[in-house]
Design an enzyme around this catalytic site. Sequence first.
Site, PDB file in Angstrom:
ATOM      1  N   LYS A  10       9.817   6.210   2.392  1.00 17.58           N
ATOM      2  CA  LYS A  10       9.016   7.071   1.517  1.00 17.58           C
ATOM      3  C   LYS A  10       9.789   8.316   1.063  1.00 17.58           C
ATOM      4  O   LYS A  10      10.837   8.646   1.636  1.00 17.58           O
ATOM      5  CB  LYS A  10       7.735   7.480   2.260  1.00 17.58           C
ATOM      6  CG  LYS A  10       6.806   6.299   2.577  1.00 17.58           C
ATOM      7  CD  LYS A  10       5.475   6.806   3.088  1.00 17.58           C
ATOM      8  CE  LYS A  10       4.528   5.666   3.400  1.00 17.58           C
ATOM      9  NZ  LYS A  10       3.177   6.157   3.757  1.00 17.58           N
ATOM     10  N   TYR A  50      -1.242   1.037  -4.119  1.00 19.40           N
ATOM     11  CA  TYR A  50      -2.195   1.398  -3.060  1.00 19.40           C
ATOM     12  C   TYR A  50      -3.654   1.141  -3.476  1.00 19.40           C
ATOM     13  O   TYR A  50      -4.551   1.784  -2.944  1.00 19.40           O
ATOM     14  CB  TYR A  50      -2.005   2.860  -2.666  1.00 19.40           C
ATOM     15  CG  TYR A  50      -0.848   3.083  -1.700  1.00 19.40           C
ATOM     16  CD1 TYR A  50      -0.882   2.579  -0.401  1.00 19.40           C
ATOM     17  CD2 TYR A  50       0.266   3.815  -2.071  1.00 19.40           C
ATOM     18  CE1 TYR A  50       0.156   2.789   0.496  1.00 19.40           C
ATOM     19  CE2 TYR A  50       1.318   4.039  -1.179  1.00 19.40           C
ATOM     20  CZ  TYR A  50       1.253   3.520   0.097  1.00 19.40           C
ATOM     21  OH  TYR A  50       2.287   3.739   0.986  1.00 19.40           O
ATOM     22  N   ARG A  86       5.854  -3.285  12.214  1.00 19.00           N
ATOM     23  CA  ARG A  86       4.866  -2.260  12.560  1.00 19.00           C
ATOM     24  C   ARG A  86       5.155  -1.656  13.939  1.00 19.00           C
ATOM     25  O   ARG A  86       4.935  -0.477  14.183  1.00 19.00           O
ATOM     26  CB  ARG A  86       3.450  -2.810  12.461  1.00 19.00           C
ATOM     27  CG  ARG A  86       3.061  -3.075  11.001  1.00 19.00           C
ATOM     28  CD  ARG A  86       1.697  -3.675  10.847  1.00 19.00           C
ATOM     29  NE  ARG A  86       0.619  -2.734  11.073  1.00 19.00           N
ATOM     30  CZ  ARG A  86       0.209  -1.829  10.185  1.00 19.00           C
ATOM     31  NH1 ARG A  86       0.808  -1.735   8.997  1.00 19.00           N
ATOM     32  NH2 ARG A  86      -0.792  -1.016  10.463  1.00 19.00           N
ATOM     33  N   ASN A 113       4.680  10.166   6.183  1.00 16.44           N
ATOM     34  CA  ASN A 113       5.002   9.488   7.446  1.00 16.44           C
ATOM     35  C   ASN A 113       6.220   8.559   7.345  1.00 16.44           C
ATOM     36  O   ASN A 113       6.296   7.545   8.034  1.00 16.44           O
ATOM     37  CB  ASN A 113       3.765   8.755   8.000  1.00 16.44           C
ATOM     38  CG  ASN A 113       3.243   7.681   7.076  1.00 16.44           C
ATOM     39  OD1 ASN A 113       3.726   7.548   5.957  1.00 16.44           O
ATOM     40  ND2 ASN A 113       2.284   6.901   7.541  1.00 16.44           N
ATOM     41  N   HIS A 116       6.530   2.925   5.130  1.00 14.80           N
ATOM     42  CA  HIS A 116       5.343   2.080   4.975  1.00 14.80           C
ATOM     43  C   HIS A 116       5.647   0.706   5.561  1.00 14.80           C
ATOM     44  O   HIS A 116       6.791   0.256   5.534  1.00 14.80           O
ATOM     45  CB  HIS A 116       5.000   1.932   3.485  1.00 14.80           C
ATOM     46  CG  HIS A 116       4.028   0.831   3.196  1.00 14.80           C
ATOM     47  ND1 HIS A 116       2.678   0.967   3.410  1.00 14.80           N
ATOM     48  CD2 HIS A 116       4.221  -0.447   2.760  1.00 14.80           C
ATOM     49  CE1 HIS A 116       2.078  -0.179   3.097  1.00 14.80           C
ATOM     50  NE2 HIS A 116       2.986  -1.051   2.693  1.00 14.80           N
ATOM     51  N   GLU A 127       2.778  -7.248  -1.760  1.00 17.95           N
ATOM     52  CA  GLU A 127       3.588  -6.041  -1.927  1.00 17.95           C
ATOM     53  C   GLU A 127       5.034  -6.378  -2.329  1.00 17.95           C
ATOM     54  O   GLU A 127       5.626  -5.696  -3.158  1.00 17.95           O
ATOM     55  CB  GLU A 127       3.540  -5.216  -0.630  1.00 17.95           C
ATOM     56  CG  GLU A 127       2.134  -4.673  -0.391  1.00 17.95           C
ATOM     57  CD  GLU A 127       1.946  -3.956   0.935  1.00 17.95           C
ATOM     58  OE1 GLU A 127       2.944  -3.736   1.653  1.00 17.95           O
ATOM     59  OE2 GLU A 127       0.787  -3.611   1.246  1.00 17.95           O
TER      60      GLU A 127
HETATM   61  P1  CMP Z   1       0.934   3.605   4.731  1.00 20.29           P
HETATM   62  O1  CMP Z   1       1.371   2.692   5.803  1.00 20.29           O
HETATM   63  O2  CMP Z   1       1.831   3.790   3.587  1.00 20.29           O
HETATM   64  O3  CMP Z   1      -0.492   3.122   4.169  1.00 20.29           O
HETATM   65  C1  CMP Z   1      -1.413   4.012   3.580  1.00 20.29           C
HETATM   66  C2  CMP Z   1      -1.011   5.447   3.763  1.00 20.29           C
HETATM   67  O4  CMP Z   1      -2.032   6.378   3.583  1.00 20.29           O
HETATM   68  C3  CMP Z   1      -0.568   5.661   5.195  1.00 20.29           C
HETATM   69  O5  CMP Z   1       0.674   5.036   5.395  1.00 20.29           O
HETATM   70  C4  CMP Z   1      -0.594   7.178   5.306  1.00 20.29           C
HETATM   71  O6  CMP Z   1       0.621   7.775   4.895  1.00 20.29           O
HETATM   72  C5  CMP Z   1      -1.668   7.535   4.313  1.00 20.29           C
HETATM   73  N1  CMP Z   1      -2.860   8.040   4.995  1.00 20.29           N
HETATM   74  C6  CMP Z   1      -3.650   7.388   5.848  1.00 20.29           C
HETATM   75  N2  CMP Z   1      -4.651   8.182   6.259  1.00 20.29           N
HETATM   76  C7  CMP Z   1      -4.466   9.363   5.643  1.00 20.29           C
HETATM   77  C8  CMP Z   1      -5.160  10.583   5.654  1.00 20.29           C
HETATM   78  N3  CMP Z   1      -6.271  10.760   6.406  1.00 20.29           N
HETATM   79  N4  CMP Z   1      -4.691  11.595   4.911  1.00 20.29           N
HETATM   80  C9  CMP Z   1      -3.568  11.420   4.147  1.00 20.29           C
HETATM   81  N5  CMP Z   1      -2.871  10.260   4.075  1.00 20.29           N
HETATM   82  C10 CMP Z   1      -3.318   9.261   4.837  1.00 20.29           C
END
Ligand code: CMP
Length: 141
Positions: A10, A50, A86, A113, A116, A127
């Site tokens: 990311k 998304y 994961r 984070n 993904h 995806e």
């Molecule tokens: P990802 O695995 O990319 O899938 C969806 C993303 O949404 C997740 O990682 C997080 O980065 C993001 N996400 C999930 N919950 C929250 C939240 N409460 N606030 C902001 N971002 C979120």
Amino acid sequence: MNDQTFAIIKPDAFKNGYSGKIIDRIINSDFKILGLKLIRMTKSQAEGFYEIHRDKPFFSELTEFMSSGKCMVIALQKEDAVSQWRELIGATNPSEANKGTIRKDFATSLGENAVHGADSDENAAREIGFFFSDIEIIANH
Ligand code: CMP
């Protein structure tokens, strides 16, 4: 298809210079890279990717962030790839991620984070298809 998964490095991790370290972990964990490219998503591409989170309260924040900088999109192969990836990346929220996982070591917050990972074989296929054409995926690694 259940030996493939989809990953994104990311914008936070890319900007912080962690791409090489994350790719090292991918290779050292015996994943094969079937496809990899550097992209910069538009907001509308991030919204399409998304789509399943469209109704979530964090959708706008998420798609804003994912279109804020460059990402690496990666198609990976390994036996049981979805759950193996994961496991390697750790919990969505880095504060809950296990020691030694990618998110524990490189992520800063739930929203930013670092990486993904697809959450099912079905989503992995969708995806990979979202970002790669058939010709861009190495068939027999
Ligand atoms: P990802 O695995 O990319 O899938 C969806 C993303 O949404 C997740 O990682 C997080 O980065 C993001 N996400 C999930 N919950 C929250 C939240 N409460 N606030 C902001 N971002 C979120």
